[in-house]
Scaffold this motif. Sequence first.
Motif, PDB file in Angstrom:
ATOM      1  N   ARG A 181       0.821  -1.210   0.000  1.00  0.00           N
ATOM      2  CA  ARG A 181       0.000   0.000   0.000  1.00  0.00           C
ATOM      3  C   ARG A 181       0.850   1.252   0.000  1.00  0.00           C
ATOM      4  N   GLY A 182       2.138   1.082   0.329  1.00  0.00           N
ATOM      5  CA  GLY A 182       3.011   2.245   0.382  1.00  0.00           C
ATOM      6  C   GLY A 182       3.512   2.709  -0.963  1.00  0.00           C
ATOM      7  N   GLY A 183       3.151   2.007  -2.038  1.00  0.00           N
ATOM      8  CA  GLY A 183       3.545   2.530  -3.335  1.00  0.00           C
ATOM      9  C   GLY A 183       4.023   1.519  -4.348  1.00  0.00           C
ATOM     10  N   ARG A 184       4.189   0.235  -3.986  1.00  0.00           N
ATOM     11  CA  ARG A 184       4.629  -0.730  -4.981  1.00  0.00           C
ATOM     12  C   ARG A 184       3.588  -0.892  -6.083  1.00  0.00           C
ATOM     13  N   LEU A 185       2.328  -0.833  -5.709  1.00  0.00           N
ATOM     14  CA  LEU A 185       1.265  -0.916  -6.705  1.00  0.00           C
ATOM     15  C   LEU A 185       0.649   0.452  -6.931  1.00  0.00           C
ATOM     16  N   LYS A 186       0.139   0.647  -8.106  1.00  0.00           N
ATOM     17  CA  LYS A 186      -0.488   1.917  -8.433  1.00  0.00           C
ATOM     18  C   LYS A 186      -1.759   2.122  -7.609  1.00  0.00           C
ATOM     19  N   SER A 187      -2.208   3.355  -7.544  1.00  0.00           N
ATOM     20  CA  SER A 187      -3.462   3.645  -6.860  1.00  0.00           C
ATOM     21  C   SER A 187      -4.612   2.935  -7.553  1.00  0.00           C
ATOM     22  N   ASN A 188      -5.605   2.501  -6.761  1.00  0.00           N
ATOM     23  CA  ASN A 188      -6.714   1.776  -7.350  1.00  0.00           C
ATOM     24  C   ASN A 188      -7.722   2.693  -8.047  1.00  0.00           C
ATOM     25  N   THR A 189      -7.414   3.999  -8.164  1.00  0.00           N
ATOM     26  CA  THR A 189      -8.320   4.888  -8.891  1.00  0.00           C
ATOM     27  C   THR A 189      -8.428   4.481 -10.359  1.00  0.00           C
ATOM     28  N   GLN A 190      -7.398   3.777 -10.873  1.00  0.00           N
ATOM     29  CA  GLN A 190      -7.470   3.324 -12.260  1.00  0.00           C
ATOM     30  C   GLN A 190      -8.620   2.359 -12.490  1.00  0.00           C
ATOM     31  N   LEU A 191      -9.101   1.722 -11.435  1.00  0.00           N
ATOM     32  CA  LEU A 191     -10.221   0.801 -11.584  1.00  0.00           C
ATOM     33  C   LEU A 191     -11.450   1.505 -12.141  1.00  0.00           C
ATOM     34  N   ASP A 192     -11.577   2.788 -11.866  1.00  0.00           N
ATOM     35  CA  ASP A 192     -12.736   3.540 -12.348  1.00  0.00           C
ATOM     36  C   ASP A 192     -12.794   3.602 -13.866  1.00  0.00           C
ATOM     37  N   SER A 193     -11.632   3.434 -14.511  1.00  0.00           N
ATOM     38  CA  SER A 193     -11.594   3.548 -15.969  1.00  0.00           C
ATOM     39  C   SER A 193     -11.939   2.243 -16.674  1.00  0.00           C
ATOM     40  N   LEU A 194     -12.108   1.159 -15.915  1.00  0.00           N
ATOM     41  CA  LEU A 194     -12.395  -0.137 -16.536  1.00  0.00           C
ATOM     42  C   LEU A 194     -13.856  -0.234 -16.949  1.00  0.00           C
ATOM     43  N   SER A 195     -14.063  -0.810 -18.122  1.00  0.00           N
ATOM     44  CA  SER A 195     -15.426  -1.081 -18.569  1.00  0.00           C
ATOM     45  C   SER A 195     -15.990  -2.274 -17.791  1.00  0.00           C
ATOM     46  N   THR A 196     -17.274  -2.519 -17.956  1.00  0.00           N
ATOM     47  CA  THR A 196     -17.897  -3.660 -17.285  1.00  0.00           C
ATOM     48  C   THR A 196     -17.228  -4.966 -17.690  1.00  0.00           C
ATOM     49  N   ARG A 197     -16.960  -5.161 -18.969  1.00  0.00           N
ATOM     50  CA  ARG A 197     -16.317  -6.379 -19.437  1.00  0.00           C
ATOM     51  C   ARG A 197     -14.891  -6.476 -18.897  1.00  0.00           C
ATOM     52  N   GLU A 198     -14.176  -5.382 -18.860  1.00  0.00           N
ATOM     53  CA  GLU A 198     -12.812  -5.397 -18.335  1.00  0.00           C
ATOM     54  C   GLU A 198     -12.804  -5.750 -16.849  1.00  0.00           C
ATOM     55  N   ARG A 199     -13.814  -5.306 -16.113  1.00  0.00           N
ATOM     56  CA  ARG A 199     -13.916  -5.677 -14.699  1.00  0.00           C
ATOM     57  C   ARG A 199     -14.199  -7.171 -14.548  1.00  0.00           C
ATOM     58  N   GLN A 200     -15.008  -7.714 -15.433  1.00  0.00           N
ATOM     59  CA  GLN A 200     -15.267  -9.154 -15.404  1.00  0.00           C
ATOM     60  C   GLN A 200     -13.977  -9.935 -15.654  1.00  0.00           C
ATOM     61  N   VAL A 201     -13.213  -9.475 -16.621  1.00  0.00           N
ATOM     62  CA  VAL A 201     -11.935 -10.131 -16.929  1.00  0.00           C
ATOM     63  C   VAL A 201     -10.988 -10.019 -15.732  1.00  0.00           C
ATOM     64  N   LEU A 202     -10.914  -8.839 -15.137  1.00  0.00           N
ATOM     65  CA  LEU A 202     -10.035  -8.654 -13.984  1.00  0.00           C
ATOM     66  C   LEU A 202     -10.426  -9.576 -12.832  1.00  0.00           C
ATOM     67  N   ALA A 203     -11.728  -9.718 -12.591  1.00  0.00           N
ATOM     68  CA  ALA A 203     -12.177 -10.587 -11.504  1.00  0.00           C
ATOM     69  C   ALA A 203     -11.708 -12.018 -11.726  1.00  0.00           C
ATOM     70  N   LEU A 204     -11.747 -12.479 -12.964  1.00  0.00           N
ATOM     71  CA  LEU A 204     -11.315 -13.844 -13.267  1.00  0.00           C
ATOM     72  C   LEU A 204      -9.791 -13.962 -13.227  1.00  0.00           C
TER      73      LEU A 204
END
Length: 219
Positions: free
Chosen positions: A145-168
């Motif tokens: 959480r200190g910075g190795r991974l990017k902020s999760n704000t990028q999740l907002d840019s995912l389409s519904t299908r992209e979120r489905q793919v990410l979940a899998l």
Amino acid sequence: MRLPGVVPVRLVLADDEPLLRRGLRVLLEADGRVQVVAEAADGAALLDAVRATSPDVALVDVQMPGVDGLTALRTLLSRPDPPAVAVLTTFDLDDYVATALDLGAQGFLLKDAEPEALIRAVVDLAAGGAVLDPRITARLLPKLRGGRLKSNTQLDSLSTRERQVLALVADGHPNAVIAAELGLSEATVKSYVSTVLMKLGVDNRVQAALVAHRVGGTW
């Protein structure tokens, strides 16, 4: 036992404890889905074994004498067409796991995982999946959480299908399984995965999975 019609995943197993290697080999080869084509007691032997056998997957302990696992991973993953690599670790090696993540390891497994979980992990890795033991995920996320991974704000840019793919992807599924689940071609899934990685600002499927696990079901 070799299952009829099953082409086993070719695996190199690297750990400096002979008894552990022997036990893991017996467990992994039990039902014919995995074939251990070489063993290595240190990083140098691992690199030699991969060069000699061209395995599909390598399971690597990070703490080995001489050339350690992380040094070997750095060399191995910089080569053209490396095998899928999973790190074998224990609860007290969180920092090593985080470094292996940065190097591009596709899996993180605990040595005391259930035999079926280890076999399934190796099979999924060979098929292109990303494998995270839930116990490692729970311990690793606070360190990232200190910075190795990017902020999760990028999740907002995912389409519904992209979120489905990410979940899998977060569940460790390879492209073929995702394609079957969503009724898509593997080529389309591959394109979606590439887009998800780009939008999340991460380098590989494991990092994408960690982003998904970090925010849980809030996205």
